[in-house]
Write a protein that holds these residues in place. Sequence first.
Motif, PDB file in Angstrom:
ATOM      1  N   ARG A  23       0.908  -1.435   0.122  1.00  0.00           N
ATOM      2  CA  ARG A  23      -0.023  -0.021  -0.159  1.00  0.00           C
ATOM      3  C   ARG A  23       0.874   1.141   0.089  1.00  0.00           C
ATOM      4  NH1 ARG A  23      -3.868  -3.150  -0.480  1.00  0.00           N
ATOM      5  NH2 ARG A  23      -5.003  -4.093   1.171  1.00  0.00           N
ATOM      6  N   HIS A  28       3.068  -6.488   2.825  1.00  0.00           N
ATOM      7  CA  HIS A  28       2.387  -7.771   3.143  1.00  0.00           C
ATOM      8  C   HIS A  28       3.073  -8.906   2.550  1.00  0.00           C
ATOM      9  CE1 HIS A  28      -0.612 -10.289   5.093  1.00  0.00           C
ATOM     10  NE2 HIS A  28      -0.679 -10.843   3.700  1.00  0.00           N
ATOM     11  N   ASN A  78      -4.239 -10.248   7.805  1.00  0.00           N
ATOM     12  CA  ASN A  78      -4.576 -10.004   6.456  1.00  0.00           C
ATOM     13  C   ASN A  78      -5.359  -8.667   6.202  1.00  0.00           C
ATOM     14  OD1 ASN A  78      -3.039 -12.602   5.825  1.00  0.00           O
ATOM     15  ND2 ASN A  78      -4.654 -13.505   5.964  1.00  0.00           N
ATOM     16  N   ASN A  79      -4.761  -8.390   4.957  1.00  0.00           N
ATOM     17  CA  ASN A  79      -5.716  -7.219   4.701  1.00  0.00           C
ATOM     18  C   ASN A  79      -5.684  -5.706   5.603  1.00  0.00           C
ATOM     19  OD1 ASN A  79      -6.532  -8.318   2.235  1.00  0.00           O
ATOM     20  ND2 ASN A  79      -8.215  -9.598   3.663  1.00  0.00           N
ATOM     21  N   THR A 111       3.037  -8.445   7.940  1.00  0.00           N
ATOM     22  CA  THR A 111       2.688  -6.916   7.450  1.00  0.00           C
ATOM     23  C   THR A 111       3.832  -6.175   8.119  1.00  0.00           C
ATOM     24  OG1 THR A 111       0.560  -7.522   7.254  1.00  0.00           O
ATOM     25  CG2 THR A 111       0.937  -5.166   7.238  1.00  0.00           C
TER      26      THR A 111
END
Length: 192
Positions: free
Chosen positions: A41, A72, A109-110, A153
């Motif tokens: 990101r 990540h 995650n995410n 992450t």
Amino acid sequence: MEGIAGLGGMQGGPAAPAEPKDDGRLVDLSAKIDNSECFARNEAAGYPMKNLFIGDSRLGCKSDADEQLILHIAFQEFVKVKTIKFTAFNDGRDPELNPTTVKLFVNRNNLGFEDIDDVDPTQILELTADDLREGSDPIATKYVKFQRVKSITFYIEENNGGEVSALGSLKIMGRPVASTNMNEFKKNPDGM
């Protein structure tokens, strides 16, 4: 009696090759990365995350709009992570781009910028220019918290004063989590 279909002739034939024994040595876990599950990101298009694993710090990975960057890294299987080695972008020629605060999140995650501050990190690293030198020692993880890692992450929260952050390379050292080899089980002579 033949037993379970297809398993009647188990006594003969060649034995399955043995799994390599875990000798306790650390290995570079980059071969275990599942690229299809990795993402970044705020990464600059010309300096993508995949550059971190090719061994040339001049290419590296940069953030785009500001100093914050989320990387990540997902693995193909569960691994134990013992150390992490960050290397400065372009051999440290632009020290203001060096990350100073990196938060690590295991098996989350995410995560995005909108929620990453709401989650407690697994470990926080405060990096110095010495930590980022090519020949310096890798940074040890809190190993007990990195025993069964499917993803990490990395949240580069702050840098050394630059408008963007940059890393030259990233090396994650550890080893795969040992799995049970069903071929090593002996059949119970009582049939149970």
